[in-house]
Design an enzyme around this catalytic site. Structure first.
Site, PDB file in Angstrom:
ATOM      1  N   ARG A 130       0.743  -0.926   0.053  1.00 39.74           N
ATOM      2  CA  ARG A 130       0.108  -0.252  -0.310  1.00 39.74           C
ATOM      3  C   ARG A 130       0.373   1.119   0.136  1.00 39.74           C
ATOM      4  NH1 ARG A 130      -2.530   2.558   4.365  1.00 39.74           N
ATOM      5  NH2 ARG A 130      -2.773  -0.197   5.220  1.00 39.74           N
ATOM      6  N   TYR A 154     -15.863  15.201 -17.865  1.00 42.59           N
ATOM      7  CA  TYR A 154     -15.877  13.516 -17.591  1.00 42.59           C
ATOM      8  C   TYR A 154     -17.467  13.532 -17.110  1.00 42.59           C
ATOM      9  CZ  TYR A 154     -15.752   8.175 -17.043  1.00 42.59           C
ATOM     10  OH  TYR A 154     -15.805   6.520 -16.455  1.00 42.59           O
ATOM     11  N   ASP A 209      -7.618  16.864 -17.500  1.00 42.32           N
ATOM     12  CA  ASP A 209      -7.524  15.551 -17.645  1.00 42.32           C
ATOM     13  C   ASP A 209      -7.211  15.140 -19.068  1.00 42.32           C
ATOM     14  OD1 ASP A 209      -8.762  13.098 -17.852  1.00 42.32           O
ATOM     15  OD2 ASP A 209     -10.633  12.861 -17.541  1.00 42.32           O
ATOM     16  N   LYS A 233      -7.788   3.757 -20.632  1.00 39.10           N
ATOM     17  CA  LYS A 233      -8.347   4.130 -21.996  1.00 39.10           C
ATOM     18  C   LYS A 233      -6.884   3.772 -22.905  1.00 39.10           C
ATOM     19  CE  LYS A 233     -11.548   5.021 -20.195  1.00 39.10           C
ATOM     20  NZ  LYS A 233     -12.416   6.302 -19.595  1.00 39.10           N
TER      21      LYS A 233
HETATM   22  C1  LIG Z   1     -12.887   7.076 -18.161  1.00 37.63           C
HETATM   23  C2  LIG Z   1     -12.188   8.098 -17.970  1.00 37.63           C
HETATM   24  C3  LIG Z   1     -12.172   8.355 -16.762  1.00 37.63           C
HETATM   25  C4  LIG Z   1     -12.485   7.618 -15.496  1.00 37.63           C
HETATM   26  O1  LIG Z   1     -11.399   6.756 -15.884  1.00 37.63           O
HETATM   27  P1  LIG Z   1     -12.008   5.151 -15.511  1.00 37.63           P
HETATM   28  O2  LIG Z   1     -10.589   4.342 -15.450  1.00 37.63           O
HETATM   29  O3  LIG Z   1     -12.693   4.560 -15.847  1.00 37.63           O
HETATM   30  O4  LIG Z   1     -11.904   5.130 -13.744  1.00 37.63           O
HETATM   31  C5  LIG Z   1     -11.439   9.845 -16.721  1.00 37.63           C
HETATM   32  N1  LIG Z   1     -11.854  10.956 -17.391  1.00 37.63           N
HETATM   33  C6  LIG Z   1     -11.777  10.501 -18.624  1.00 37.63           C
HETATM   34  C7  LIG Z   1     -11.895  12.010 -19.927  1.00 37.63           C
HETATM   35  C8  LIG Z   1     -12.267   9.159 -19.333  1.00 37.63           C
HETATM   36  O5  LIG Z   1     -12.239   9.268 -20.290  1.00 37.63           O
END
Ligand SMILES: *Cc1c(COP(=O)(O)O)cnc(C)c1O
Length: 380
Positions: A52, A104, A177, A202
Site C-alpha cells: 500500500r 467526464y 485530464d 484508455k
Molecule cells: C474513463 C475516463 C475517466 C475515468 O477513468 P476510469 O479508469 O474509468 O476510472 C476519467 N476521465 C476521462 C476523460 C475518461 O475517459
C-alpha cells in the site's frame, strides 16, 4: 544539430531501457508480494515495506509516465476515478473549484453527489470559455481549475496556456485530464498545468484489459505530498499485475496513436461528406470551432475520438445497432474501434444529446472501418 537526448518514443518502446540486475531479463518481473523482509536494525531494503506504500512493479511504469508528461513524479491509482477523487479529497471545506460543463461524466457525477456535501463550492463553465472562467474565479478562494481537452463527447477544446495563466493569477491550481489527447499529442505541463490526470484504462494501456489511473505532478510541493498521503492512506492502488500490464501496453503507445490519428482523420472526413450525418465533432476538421487552438497544442494529430449527430434518436440507435466491425461498447482508446449511444449509457440527467453517436477509432484498416459505417448508414 547533434542529437544528445534519447527520444521519448524510443524510451517508451524500451520501457526506459530497464533490465533485471540478477537475471538480465528484459521484460520486468511481477512482484505479487504485499510485504517485504525487514533488516535486523529495523531498516528496509530500498525502503520498500508494504504494497500500500510501494511495490517494485510500480516503479518503472510510474517513472515512464512522469517522463512522458514532462513531470516531476507520478502516483498510480486503481482507476482514473480514484485518481480524480484523490484530487478532490485534498481540498478543504470552503474551497471553490471550477469544472467545465463537458467534464467526464463520472467526474461530474462525483462532484455533484459528494463534493457539494463536503462544503466545497463548484462552478461550471462552458468548455474552453475564457470570459466565463474569468467571472467564475474568486481570488484566494478558488483552489482548482479543471481542464479537459478535448472534452467528452463534443471534443471541445480548451486553451491550456491561457486558462493556466488566468487560474494562477487568481492563486488557483490547474489540473488537466489528458486522457483523450494522451502525452503523445499534448503535454499539459508544458502549457502551465500543475497536475495531469489520466484514466490509464484508455489509450495508455490501449488494450481494454486494465483499469488504472495516474496523476503526474509538475513539481514537488505541499499539495502533491497530500495527494501521495491520500493514495497511501486511502489505498485505492493498482495490483502489481495491472501495473505490469500497463507497462506492456504503453510500449506501443506512439505507434498506436500514429495509426489512430490517421484513421480518425480519414473517417471524420468521410462522415462529414455523408448526407445522413448532420454534424461531425472532430478537432482535426478545419470547420471545427476549436481547430486553431487544437492545432497549437496538439502535436502530430487530433486523436481518435469522433462524435456524430444523426438528427434524431431513432436513427442514432439504428446506426449503432447495425455496425459489425465497430464493437458496441462503452469506453475508448482500445486497439479495436468502439461505437456508443452515449446519452443512454450516461442515463437520466445526461447533457449528451440523444441523436449523438460516439466513435472510438482503433488501429484496424481504415477501409474496413469505412465499409462498416457505410453499410450501417445506408438504411439508418
Ligand atoms: C474513463 C475516463 C475517466 C475515468 O477513468 P476510469 O479508469 O474509468 O476510472 C476519467 N476521465 C476521462 C476523460 C475518461 O475517459
Amino acid at each position: 544539430m547533434k542529437k544528445t537526448e534519447l527520444s521519448l518514443e524510443t524510451k517508451t518502446v524500451q520501457g526506459l531501457g530497464w533490465f533485471d540486475g540478477d537475471t538480465h531479463s528484459l521484460a520486468p518481473p511481477i512482484y505479487p508480494s504485499t510485504t517485504f523482509l525487514r533488516n535486523e536494525d529495523l531498516s528496509y531494503h530500498n525502503d520498500v515495506k508494504y504494497t500500500r506504500s510501494d511495490n517494485p512493479t510500480y516503479n518503472q511504469v510510474s517513472r515512464l509516465l512522469a517522463e512522458l508528461e514532462n513531470g516531476y513524479s507520478s502516483q498510480l491509482f486503481s482507476s482514473g476515478m480514484a485518481a480524480a477523487v484523490a484530487i478532490f479529497q485534498a481540498l478543504k471545506k470552503g474551497d471553490h473549484i471550477v469544472l467545465p460543463q463537458g467534464v467526464y461524466g463520472g467526474t461530474r457525477h462525483w462532484a455533484n453527489k459528494y463534493l457539494i456535501n463536503w462544503g466545497i463550492d463548484v462552478s461550471y463553465i462552458p468548455d474552453g470559455d475564457a470570459s466565463a472562467l474569468s467571472s467564475a474565479l474568486i481570488s484566494g478562494k478558488t483552489k482548482l481549475v479543471w481542464i479537459e481537452t478535448p472534452s467528452n463527447p463534443n471534443w471541445n477544446i480548451t486553451d491550456i496556456k491561457s486558462f493556466s495563466e488566468m487560474a494562477h493569477a487568481a492563486g488557483s491550481m490547474v489540473i488537466c485530464d489528458n486522457t483523450i489527447a494522451t502525452p503523445v499529442l499534448t503535454k499539459p505541463i508544458d502549457f502551465g498545468a500543475d497536475i495531469v490526470l489520466h484514466s490509464a484504462t484508455k489509450y495508455l494501456n490501449g488494450h481494454g484489459d486494465v483499469l488504472m489511473g495516474v496523476l503526474i505532478t509538475e513539481s514537488d510541493n505541499e499539495h502533491w505530498q497530500i495527494i501521495k498521503r491520500i493514495a497511501h492512506d486511502g489505498g485505492a492502488l493498482p495490483g502489481s499485475f495491472e501495473s505490469w500490464l500497463l507497462l506492456r501496453g504503453i510500449r506501443t503507445l506512439y505507434v498506436r496513436m500514429e495509426r489512430i490519428n490517421k484513421n480518425a482523420m480519414v473517417i471524420a472526413e468521410f462522415l462529414q461528406s455523408h448526407p445522413k450525418v448532420k454534424a461531425v465533432y472532430y478537432p482535426g476538421l478545419c470547420s471545427f470551432p476549436g481547430h486553431d487552438v487544437a492545432k497549437k497544442q496538439m502535436n502530430g494529430g487530433f486523436g481518435g475520438m469522433i462524435s456524430i449527430r444523426l438528427g434524431n434518436k431513432e436513427s442514432a440507435v439504428k446506426l449503432q445497432g447495425k455496425t459489425n466491425i465497430f464493437r458496441r461498447a462503452t469506453s475508448l482508446g482500445t486497439v479495436e474501434s468502439l461505437i456508443e449511444h452515449r446519452a443512454s449509457y450516461e442515463g437520466a440527467g445526461s447533457p449528451v444529446p440523444d441523436d449523438l453517436i460516439r466513435l472510438s477509432i482503433g488501429i484496424e484498416r481504415v477501409d474496413d472501418l469505412i465499409m462498416d459505417l457505410e453499410q450501417a448508414l445506408k438504411d439508418t
